[in-house]
Write a protein that holds these residues in place. Structure first.
Motif, short mmCIF file in Angstrom:
data_model
loop_
_atom_site.label_atom_id
_atom_site.label_comp_id
_atom_site.label_asym_id
_atom_site.label_seq_id
_atom_site.Cartn_x
_atom_site.Cartn_y
_atom_site.Cartn_z
N UNK A 144 62.11 51.83 43.61
CA UNK A 144 61.23 50.30 44.32
C UNK A 144 60.89 50.06 42.67
N UNK A 145 61.58 49.11 42.16
CA UNK A 145 60.83 48.96 40.68
C UNK A 145 59.64 47.36 40.57
N UNK A 146 58.40 47.18 40.29
CA UNK A 146 57.72 46.32 40.07
C UNK A 146 57.30 46.39 38.85
N UNK A 147 56.12 45.80 39.48
CA UNK A 147 54.68 44.39 38.18
C UNK A 147 54.34 44.16 37.98
N UNK A 148 52.58 44.21 37.89
CA UNK A 148 52.02 43.31 38.33
C UNK A 148 51.37 42.54 36.79
N UNK A 149 50.56 41.46 36.85
CA UNK A 149 49.69 40.79 36.09
C UNK A 149 50.30 39.84 35.31
N UNK A 150 49.57 38.65 34.97
CA UNK A 150 49.68 37.02 34.30
C UNK A 150 49.17 36.89 33.35
N UNK A 151 48.09 37.94 32.59
CA UNK A 151 47.40 37.58 32.22
C UNK A 151 47.36 37.95 30.63
N UNK A 152 47.93 38.12 29.66
CA UNK A 152 48.13 38.64 28.35
C UNK A 152 46.88 38.98 27.86
N UNK A 153 45.83 38.86 28.36
CA UNK A 153 44.57 39.41 27.63
C UNK A 153 44.14 40.67 28.58
N UNK A 154 44.96 40.48 29.88
CA UNK A 154 44.24 41.76 30.74
C UNK A 154 45.69 42.62 30.70
N UNK A 155 47.17 42.49 30.38
CA UNK A 155 47.97 42.88 29.76
C UNK A 155 48.72 43.06 31.79
N UNK A 156 50.30 43.67 31.54
CA UNK A 156 51.12 44.04 32.23
C UNK A 156 51.18 45.74 32.75
N UNK A 157 51.15 45.29 34.15
CA UNK A 157 51.70 46.91 34.20
C UNK A 157 53.02 47.04 35.30
N UNK A 158 54.34 47.69 34.48
CA UNK A 158 55.46 48.13 35.56
C UNK A 158 55.32 49.60 36.46
N UNK A 159 56.02 49.73 37.25
CA UNK A 159 55.89 51.08 38.25
C UNK A 159 57.02 50.67 38.52
N UNK A 160 58.25 52.52 39.12
CA UNK A 160 58.77 52.95 39.37
C UNK A 160 58.11 53.48 40.71
N UNK A 161 58.77 53.39 42.07
CA UNK A 161 58.18 54.05 42.80
C UNK A 161 59.64 54.39 43.91
N UNK A 162 58.79 55.72 44.38
CA UNK A 162 59.86 56.29 44.99
C UNK A 162 60.13 55.00 46.75
#
Length: 361
Positions: A87-105
């Motif tokens: 499962x692939x997904x990400x979070x984060x919409x504010x550029x000053x905070x950055x975004x995380x992308x994740x791959x999980x079982x």
């Protein structure tokens, strides 16, 4: 997240997250996957709606007002892409905070890798066998490796949360001005720009929807011509860069001037070589018709279905003619086809279901 009986519209079960769920859930192998503005991804049992696992994407997440709701500083707005047990997904919409992308079982939610990018992640993710394609709202798509989440490159041109990956090409848009970009997915090389909001691919054909028109073209032939034209344009650009460098040299010898004249002739030759391509590519257009349905477009069975204001329509893909239309409540922003039903979701929070797709005009 709601499960609705397709025949009756009655709710089978309901599951509450800690924030708005803004993108459609993903259904895979008896499970439902959904990302929420609370910064978490949820995996549910499709039959009963019971939670199997949840995962908070960003390590640190606090709440703040956003879009008239209370949301996480790192909301999940990528959807959940499930493929080959991952499962692939990400979070984060504010550029000053950055975004995380994740791959999980996909079965357990255990992270395989997690990476931070200094940007935003908004829109459904796509995957090829080797790469992930991350939509970034108004920015152009970002490409990462599937096995480790390493950033490979970003595509050029406009951005947008819409994207389609087919063969060796990535289509994305509509950017800020209603444009769809076409690029080589494996090389990141931009090829051509279309005027439109949504593009639907059917084998060698494509259908594009803009604010005022609906059109169909021979996608295969059009992109082959675009590739040829791009190669000529690249040769022309190399010649222009070399000419520019020669002009900057202090000593302008006869040999140098001869070389410059040769480059000027080459550039003119490339211009002549590219000239016929506009007409050739225009000939790939199968049909173009005015349209009052600018919000959504799908292909199901032997018909296109387009969404407009308070109305949806079925369209003959051979000529663009409307074969039937039906009333809905609000702007028809999303559509889906399943088990003989046409499902239409509007900006008024209403889902309409049509059986056998045969309302009268």
């Amino acid at each position: 997240v709601y499960a609705i009986d397709l025949a009756t519209g009655e709710e089978a079960w309901t599951f509450f997250t800690g924030g708005p769920v803004r993108l459609a859930p993903t259904i895979h192998d008896g499970k439902v996957y959904a990302g929420s503005d609370d910064g978490k991804v949820y995996c549910l049992d499709a039959a009963q709606g019971e939670e199997i696992w949840r995962h908070q994407v960003a390590p640190d997440s606090y709440l703040l007002p956003g879009n008239s709701r209370v949301i996480s500083i790192s909301p999940v707005r990528t959807g959940v892409l499930v493929d080959n047990g991952m499962a692939y997904f990400g979070s984060g919409v504010f550029t000053f905070e950055g975004a995380y992308l994740c791959a999980a079982d996909a079965n357990t939610g255990k992270p395989i890798w997690k990476k931070k990018i200094n940007n935003t992640a908004q829109g459904y993710m796509l995957a090829s066998p080797e790469s992930l394609y991350v939509a970034r709202a108004r920015l152009n798509p970002l490409v990462l490796t599937r096995d480790a989440g390493d950033v490979e490159y970003s595509h050029s041109g406009g951005g947008g949360s819409f994207s389609v990956l087919v063969d060796d090409y990535l289509f994305y848009g509509p950017g800020r001005t209603g444009q769809i970009e076409a690029a080589r997915s494996d090389k990141g090389r931009h090829l051509v720009t279309f005027q439109g909001n949504v593009l639907v691919v059917d084998g060698p054909l494509a259908y594009m929807q803009s604010d005022t028109e609906l059109q169909s073209l021979d996608r295969g032939r059009y992109l082959a011509l675009a590739e040829e034209r791009k190669l000529i344009d690249m040769k022309k650009d190399m010649a222009k860069q070399k000419l520019k460098a020669l002009k900057k040299k202090e000593e302008q010898t006869d040999e140098l001037k001869a070389e410059m004249d040769e480059l000027v002739a080459k550039i003119e030759g490339y211009d002549k070589e590219m000239a016929p391509y506009g007409e050739k590519m225009e000939a790939c257009m199968r049909w173009k018709v005015p349209s009052a349905y600018p919000y959504s477009l799908i292909l199901a069975g032997e018909r296109l279905y387009a969404g407009g204001l308070n109305e949806v329509a079925a369209i003959n893909p051979d000529n663009g003619e409307v074969t039937w239309k039906a009333r809905v409540e609000g702007r028809a922003l999303e559509m889906a086809s399943a088990n003989g039903y046409l499902l239409v979701s509007t900006d008024q929070g209403v889902i309409h279901a049509f059986k056998e797709f045969a309302p009268q005009i």
